[in-house]
Design a protein around this motif. Structure first.
Motif, mmCIF file in Angstrom:
data_model
loop_
_atom_site.group_PDB
_atom_site.id
_atom_site.type_symbol
_atom_site.label_atom_id
_atom_site.label_comp_id
_atom_site.label_asym_id
_atom_site.label_seq_id
_atom_site.Cartn_x
_atom_site.Cartn_y
_atom_site.Cartn_z
ATOM 1 N N GLU A 210 18.863 12.905 3.351
ATOM 2 C CA GLU A 210 19.019 14.030 4.274
ATOM 3 C C GLU A 210 17.655 14.538 4.748
ATOM 4 O OE1 GLU A 210 21.178 16.875 2.043
ATOM 5 O OE2 GLU A 210 23.126 15.880 2.269
ATOM 6 N N ILE A 211 16.744 14.702 3.804
ATOM 7 C CA ILE A 211 15.419 15.250 4.120
ATOM 8 C C ILE A 211 14.670 14.352 5.093
ATOM 9 C CG2 ILE A 211 13.131 15.716 3.128
ATOM 10 C CD1 ILE A 211 14.677 16.615 0.554
ATOM 11 N N THR A 212 14.786 13.054 4.893
ATOM 12 C CA THR A 212 13.999 12.099 5.695
ATOM 13 C C THR A 212 14.744 11.581 6.918
ATOM 14 O OG1 THR A 212 14.783 10.223 4.354
ATOM 15 C CG2 THR A 212 12.750 11.338 3.627
ATOM 16 N N GLY A 213 15.927 12.099 7.186
ATOM 17 C CA GLY A 213 16.697 11.623 8.336
ATOM 18 C C GLY A 213 17.114 10.171 8.208
ATOM 19 N N GLY A 214 17.336 9.734 6.973
ATOM 20 C CA GLY A 214 17.802 8.376 6.726
ATOM 21 C C GLY A 214 16.704 7.368 6.475
ATOM 22 N N LYS A 215 15.433 7.736 6.695
ATOM 23 C CA LYS A 215 14.332 6.787 6.501
ATOM 24 C C LYS A 215 14.048 6.525 5.021
ATOM 25 C CE LYS A 215 10.564 6.965 8.843
ATOM 26 N NZ LYS A 215 9.303 7.453 9.447
ATOM 27 N N LEU A 216 14.341 7.486 4.161
ATOM 28 C CA LEU A 216 14.010 7.480 2.734
ATOM 29 C C LEU A 216 12.506 7.634 2.527
ATOM 30 C CD1 LEU A 216 16.434 4.703 1.396
ATOM 31 C CD2 LEU A 216 16.818 7.169 1.570
ATOM 32 N N ALA A 217 12.115 7.796 1.299
ATOM 33 C CA ALA A 217 10.695 8.002 0.977
ATOM 34 C C ALA A 217 9.926 6.703 1.139
ATOM 35 C CB ALA A 217 10.555 8.516 -0.453
ATOM 36 N N TYR A 218 8.665 6.811 1.549
ATOM 37 C CA TYR A 218 7.824 5.625 1.723
ATOM 38 C C TYR A 218 7.551 4.967 0.374
ATOM 39 C CZ TYR A 218 4.154 2.647 3.625
ATOM 40 O OH TYR A 218 3.404 1.553 4.013
ATOM 41 N N GLY A 219 7.334 5.776 -0.661
ATOM 42 C CA GLY A 219 7.080 5.283 -2.012
ATOM 43 C C GLY A 219 7.331 6.396 -3.004
ATOM 44 N N ALA A 220 7.207 6.088 -4.298
ATOM 45 C CA ALA A 220 7.510 7.086 -5.319
ATOM 46 C C ALA A 220 6.689 6.848 -6.568
ATOM 47 C CB ALA A 220 8.998 7.080 -5.660
ATOM 48 N N ILE A 221 6.457 7.938 -7.315
ATOM 49 C CA ILE A 221 5.826 7.860 -8.630
ATOM 50 C C ILE A 221 6.734 8.571 -9.624
ATOM 51 C CG2 ILE A 221 3.485 7.652 -7.734
ATOM 52 C CD1 ILE A 221 3.054 10.590 -8.297
ATOM 53 N N ASP A 222 6.881 7.973 -10.808
ATOM 54 C CA ASP A 222 7.896 8.440 -11.751
ATOM 55 C C ASP A 222 7.369 8.411 -13.181
ATOM 56 O OD1 ASP A 222 10.267 9.070 -13.075
ATOM 57 O OD2 ASP A 222 11.054 7.023 -12.937
ATOM 58 N N PRO A 223 7.060 9.591 -13.762
ATOM 59 C CA PRO A 223 6.661 9.628 -15.167
ATOM 60 C C PRO A 223 7.830 9.815 -16.130
ATOM 61 C CG PRO A 223 6.347 11.778 -14.207
ATOM 62 C CD PRO A 223 6.887 10.898 -13.107
ATOM 63 N N LEU A 228 16.934 8.446 -14.663
ATOM 64 C CA LEU A 228 16.493 9.052 -13.411
ATOM 65 C C LEU A 228 15.862 8.022 -12.474
ATOM 66 C CD1 LEU A 228 16.137 11.611 -11.705
ATOM 67 C CD2 LEU A 228 13.982 12.033 -12.914
ATOM 68 N N THR A 229 15.292 6.968 -13.030
ATOM 69 C CA THR A 229 14.631 5.959 -12.204
ATOM 70 C C THR A 229 15.604 5.312 -11.223
ATOM 71 O OG1 THR A 229 13.010 5.523 -13.942
ATOM 72 C CG2 THR A 229 13.241 3.839 -12.251
ATOM 73 N N LYS A 230 16.864 5.200 -11.600
ATOM 74 C CA LYS A 230 17.849 4.622 -10.684
ATOM 75 C C LYS A 230 17.932 5.435 -9.399
ATOM 76 C CE LYS A 230 22.704 3.179 -10.354
ATOM 77 N NZ LYS A 230 23.998 3.053 -11.076
ATOM 78 N N ILE A 253 14.959 1.723 -18.652
ATOM 79 C CA ILE A 253 15.089 2.129 -17.255
ATOM 80 C C ILE A 253 16.377 1.559 -16.676
ATOM 81 C CG2 ILE A 253 14.142 1.725 -14.939
ATOM 82 C CD1 ILE A 253 11.383 1.982 -16.094
ATOM 83 N N THR A 254 17.071 2.385 -15.882
ATOM 84 C CA THR A 254 18.268 1.944 -15.176
ATOM 85 C C THR A 254 17.941 1.788 -13.698
ATOM 86 O OG1 THR A 254 19.651 3.186 -16.727
ATOM 87 C CG2 THR A 254 20.674 2.474 -14.657
ATOM 88 N N VAL A 255 18.342 0.652 -13.121
ATOM 89 C CA VAL A 255 18.067 0.377 -11.708
ATOM 90 C C VAL A 255 19.315 -0.224 -11.073
ATOM 91 C CG1 VAL A 255 16.613 -0.850 -10.055
ATOM 92 C CG2 VAL A 255 15.643 -0.071 -12.207
#
Length: 330
Positions: A210-223, A228-230, A253-255
């Motif tokens: 919703e936030i990105t108008g369907g583009k999704l995030a360019y990348g992500a960092i996850d500690p 939650l990784t899924k 990790i779940t994916v």
């Protein structure tokens, strides 16, 4: 003159912190090519606590970073002098040197960074682990200006610095937290969007879409890792990159398989692999130094405790939502 130090004297997996004790040992001598530093401030890092909990280095003195004053220099040392404000780059030589939870530490000259006058003692004590990690990850993600990056555990000290640096570089941030009161704090810091997993009815991926108008995030960092990784991987564009650099949510990790077919790359980002080359270490030192001098990266300070009160400091550092980084002073 004595050297007070916190040392792991014994290890019990059921109560690992019970094996810590304040001991006194001799002040180290300045060997040729080495510098003896009087450590005055050191943060309590999750990495330090993890090493203690796992009994990682046997009987040792914890502490991956800190700040101090040059106490003495050995023969041939030319880059620093007695009385100078410095940071020992302990993390670059672990486990060959003991940690910063002691008053005096002897390190190689090349592991000593002279602190500019424009950087405070408290900020200098947090110069390495968090700033180098976030600077390295954002550099490696190569996020274009105006695109979104997603991060979990965004209310942490590192997460807040990610917001600061991303804003400076023109990168938008979507920040995942667990406590609703952190929303306004992070937005005041410069966060573009904040998702609270304990409040939102939709999952993270739906909100990101919703936030990105369907583009999704360019990348992500996850500690966080774990389940939650899924949601993190599902929130990243086709062919995007997700860096996992911690395991607050567990070692597994779940994916979603569908996200793997979309070409999303899920890899671990290791601080120690990232600093393996001298060229990369120089780039991180210079880049982070400039950002700290310009007050772009501003470490969040917590309470300060005397070195002798390390057990109280550890208790504070392990509190949920405990605020800024807890410091041990001497």
């Amino acid at each position: 003159m004595s050297n007070r130090a916190v040392k792991v004297q014994s290890f019990d997996a059921k109560d690992p912190f019970a094996g810590l004790a304040l001991v006194t040992k001799p002040v180290p001598k300045a060997e040729a090519g080495h510098v003896v530093i009087q450590i005055t401030l050191r943060p309590i890092l999750p990495f330090d606590l993890m090493c203690i909990r796992q009994g990682a280095n046997g009987l040792f003195t914890p502490g991956a970073e800190g700040f101090g004053i040059v106490h003495d220099v050995g023969e041939g040392v030319k880059t620093v002098k007695k009385g100078q404000r410095v940071v020992p780059l302990i993390a670059l030589d672990l486990p060959n040197v003991e940690g910063s939870w002691q008053q005096y530490l002897c390190v190689k000259e090349e592991l000593v960074w002279a602190v500019p006058d424009s950087i405070s003692d408290e900020a200098a004590a947090q110069f390495v682990i968090n700033p180098w990690t976030l600077y390295g990850m954002l550099t490696d993600l190569k996020v274009p200006k105006g695109e979104y990056i997603l991060q979990t555990a965004a209310g942490s000290v590192l997460g807040r610095q990610v917001i600061q640096l991303a804003k400076h570089w023109g990168i938008k941030t979507i920040n995942v937290v667990r406590r609703g009161e952190q929303k306004e704090e992070l937005k005041a810091l410069g966060a573009d969007e904040v998702i609270c997993t304990n409040e939102e009815e939709e999952d993270v991926a739906t909100r990101v879409k919703e936030i990105t108008g369907g583009k999704l995030a360019y990348g992500a960092i996850d500690p966080v890792a774990g389940t939650l990784t899924k949601q993190v991987v599902a929130s990243v564009r086709d062919g995007g990159q997700v860096f996992v650099f911690g395991f607050l949510g567990g070692n597994d990790i779940t994916v979603g398989v569908g996200d793997l077919f979309r070409g999303v790359h899920l890899t671990g980002w290791s601080f120690y692999h990232a600093i393996a080359s001298a060229e990369r270490r120089k780039a991180l030192t210079n880049g982070v130094s400039k950002l700290m001098e310009d007050k772009i990266i501003v470490p969040r300070m917590g309470e300060t405790y005397d070195l002798a009160d390390f057990q109280l400091a550890i208790k504070k550092a392990t509190e949920v939502g405990g605020g800024g980084k807890v410091l041990l002073s001497s």
